[in-house]
Structure formats: C-alpha cells, structure tokens
Design a protein around this motif. Structure first.
Motif, short mmCIF file in Angstrom:
data_model
loop_
_atom_site.label_atom_id
_atom_site.label_comp_id
_atom_site.label_asym_id
_atom_site.label_seq_id
_atom_site.Cartn_x
_atom_site.Cartn_y
_atom_site.Cartn_z
N LEU A 97 0.85 -1.19 0.00
CA LEU A 97 0.00 0.00 0.00
C LEU A 97 0.88 1.24 0.00
O LEU A 97 1.88 1.30 0.71
N GLY A 98 0.53 2.19 -0.84
CA GLY A 98 1.31 3.40 -0.96
C GLY A 98 1.05 4.37 0.17
O GLY A 98 0.12 4.21 0.97
N ALA A 99 1.87 5.42 0.23
CA ALA A 99 1.74 6.42 1.29
C ALA A 99 0.38 7.11 1.24
O ALA A 99 -0.20 7.44 2.28
N ARG B 98 -2.15 7.32 4.39
CA ARG B 98 -2.58 8.61 4.93
C ARG B 98 -4.10 8.72 4.96
O ARG B 98 -4.68 9.27 5.90
N LYS B 99 -4.77 8.19 3.94
CA LYS B 99 -6.24 8.21 3.94
C LYS B 99 -6.80 7.35 5.07
O LYS B 99 -7.80 7.72 5.71
N LEU B 100 -6.18 6.21 5.31
CA LEU B 100 -6.61 5.35 6.42
C LEU B 100 -6.45 6.07 7.76
O LEU B 100 -7.30 5.97 8.64
N MET B 101 -5.35 6.81 7.89
CA MET B 101 -5.12 7.55 9.13
C MET B 101 -6.15 8.66 9.31
O MET B 101 -6.69 8.86 10.41
N TRP C 275 7.96 10.73 -4.16
CA TRP C 275 7.64 9.31 -4.04
C TRP C 275 8.75 8.47 -4.70
O TRP C 275 8.50 7.75 -5.66
N LEU C 276 9.96 8.58 -4.15
CA LEU C 276 11.09 7.91 -4.78
C LEU C 276 11.73 6.84 -3.90
O LEU C 276 12.26 5.86 -4.41
N GLY C 277 11.74 7.04 -2.60
CA GLY C 277 12.45 6.14 -1.70
C GLY C 277 11.90 4.73 -1.69
O GLY C 277 10.75 4.48 -2.07
N GLY C 278 12.71 3.80 -1.23
CA GLY C 278 12.30 2.41 -1.17
C GLY C 278 11.23 2.15 -0.13
O GLY C 278 10.43 1.20 -0.26
N GLN C 279 11.19 2.98 0.91
CA GLN C 279 10.17 2.85 1.94
C GLN C 279 9.67 4.24 2.32
O GLN C 279 10.25 5.25 1.92
N TYR C 280 8.58 4.28 3.07
CA TYR C 280 8.06 5.56 3.53
C TYR C 280 7.54 5.42 4.95
O TYR C 280 7.27 4.31 5.42
N ALA C 281 7.45 6.54 5.62
CA ALA C 281 6.79 6.61 6.92
C ALA C 281 5.60 7.54 6.79
O ALA C 281 5.73 8.67 6.31
N ALA C 282 4.43 7.08 7.17
CA ALA C 282 3.24 7.91 7.27
C ALA C 282 2.92 8.05 8.76
O ALA C 282 3.00 7.08 9.51
N PHE C 283 2.57 9.26 9.18
CA PHE C 283 2.42 9.50 10.62
C PHE C 283 1.31 10.52 10.86
O PHE C 283 1.01 11.35 10.00
N GLY C 284 0.70 10.42 12.03
CA GLY C 284 -0.36 11.33 12.39
C GLY C 284 -0.49 11.43 13.91
O GLY C 284 -0.10 10.52 14.64
N THR C 285 -1.05 12.54 14.35
CA THR C 285 -1.22 12.81 15.77
C THR C 285 -2.57 12.30 16.25
O THR C 285 -3.60 12.51 15.58
N ALA C 286 -2.57 11.62 17.38
CA ALA C 286 -3.81 11.07 17.95
C ALA C 286 -4.64 12.16 18.63
O ALA C 286 -4.10 13.19 19.04
#
Length: 227
Positions: free
Chosen positions: A173-175, A179-182, A216-227
C-alpha cells in the motif's frame, strides 16, 4: 500469519538479507535508517524527550537495540510466539507480549508513540482500517502513530518483496492509501516521508535523501499522524 512467521523465527534476518543481497547493503543499514527516521520524528512531532513506545508486529526485535536512549518504556507485540521468544532472549529490558492480530493487549492511551514497521502489507486489506484504529486507541492524545511501509512505486522495493519468502502474499500500500486510512481513523496533522532512496550511509547522502523525502522515490516511507 502466526504459522508463517513462527516458521521463520530462527532465520528471519537471513531470509531478509537474501531478499536484499542485490543491493550490496546489509540488513543493519535498513534498520539504522528506520531508527534515524524515528529519532527525527520524535524530535519534530513529540514534546516528550524519551517517549513510551509500542512496536506493533515487532517480530524478533531487530530494531530494538538501536532504540536505546531514544525511547523510554519500550513494548513489542506480535502474533508469533516463536519470534517473541527470540526477541526476549536478545532484548531482556523490552516488554514483549503476544496478541491475537486484532486487539492490542494494552489500555487506551498507553503510549506516546505507536509504530507498525513493515507490518500492514501482511494484513488483509479489509482489516487495515481496524488496525489503524487500534493503533490510535492505544496512543495517548497528542501522541504519534507511525506506519513504515514498502513503497510500491519503487521498482527495487518490488524486487526485494518478490524475492522474500514470507512476503509472497504481501499486498503493498502506498503512502497515499496509508494517509487516507489515518485520516479516516481520526488522526490529525498527517504527513509522510519517503526514505531509503540512496544506498550510501554518508552524511551528504542522508542530507540529499532528506531533501527528497517529499517525493515518491524512496524504497520505503513513513506515514504518521497525531492522535
């Protein structure tokens, strides 16, 4: 999934290394990159100096030695009891617990930082929303939820996943999806950073990679959000 990872608990690192041998880089390089990214996010997004952290789907605990001094109380959960047994043997100060793959064995708001590192692609897509909701549940208000995943738009990442024995059923799953799930799960101030673009562990390479993290180039990504 429990049976799958129980079968790889004693050679997990070797299997991962064989899938990335074409890169010429050791598994530790990728672990350090994740630890460095988490260090940056803690400094930028959390007010606490050493946050209490939960690592969901922690496996054999490969990342945890790199978190010493970075986090306070560290806990890890996984569906694989065999993997947790190995993690306990190497990281005796970490609180490891088995869980059923659905409900985390902690009370609401127990942690400042909750991570899932290369875990969601093993989860059935229909359960992604519930998984993110559970991550948010155990994060304190103002705390941070962070999902690190493979970037499906990077061809070398797809090659590594195709070569990995226990990723045979992976659904990447892409970033944007994460992000939409978050957002749907009620998280705020959602962002994403791509990393593992350059195969060099030097300061100039890391600075350049940081400058390109929004692409959108790196081999991995971090998606993050505040609770």
């Amino acid at each position: 999934m429990t049976e799958l990872f129980d079968g790889y608990h004693d050679n997990y690192r070797d299997v991962v290394q064989s899938s990335i041998d074409f890169s010429g880089l050791p598994h530790d390089f990728f672990m350090r990159a994740k630890a460095d990214l988490l260090s940056d996010l803690i400094a930028q997004r959390l007010g606490t100096e050493r946050p209490d952290m939960l690592d969901v789907g922690c496996g054999v605990g490969s990342l945890h030695p790199l978190l010493h001094g970075m986090v306070g109380r560290l806990s890890g959960i996984d569906v694989s009891s065999a993997s947790l047994a190995q993690a306990r043997a190497h990281n005796r100060e970490v609180d490891y617990r088995e869980f059923d793959g659905r409900t985390f064995p902690f009370a609401d708001g127990s942690f400042d930082l909750v991570t899932a590192i290369c875990v969601m692609h093993h989860i059935v897509p229909a359960e992604w929303a519930q998984f993110v909701a559970e991550m948010r549940r155990v994060t304190r208000p103002g705390g941070l939820v962070c999902v690190i995943e493979h970037n499906p738009y990077n061809p070398l990442t797809r090659l590594a996943v195709a070569r990995c024995e226990f990723d045979r059923d992976a659904v990447l799953l892409g970033a944007g999806t994460t992000r939409k799930l978050m957002a749907a799960g009620g998280l705020r101030e959602i962002g994403a950073r791509h990393f593992l673009l350059l195969p060099w562990d030097s300061k100039p390479a890391r600075r350049l990679e940081g400058a390109l993290s929004s692409m959108w180039l790196g081999g991995q990504y971090a998606a993050f959000g505040t609770a």
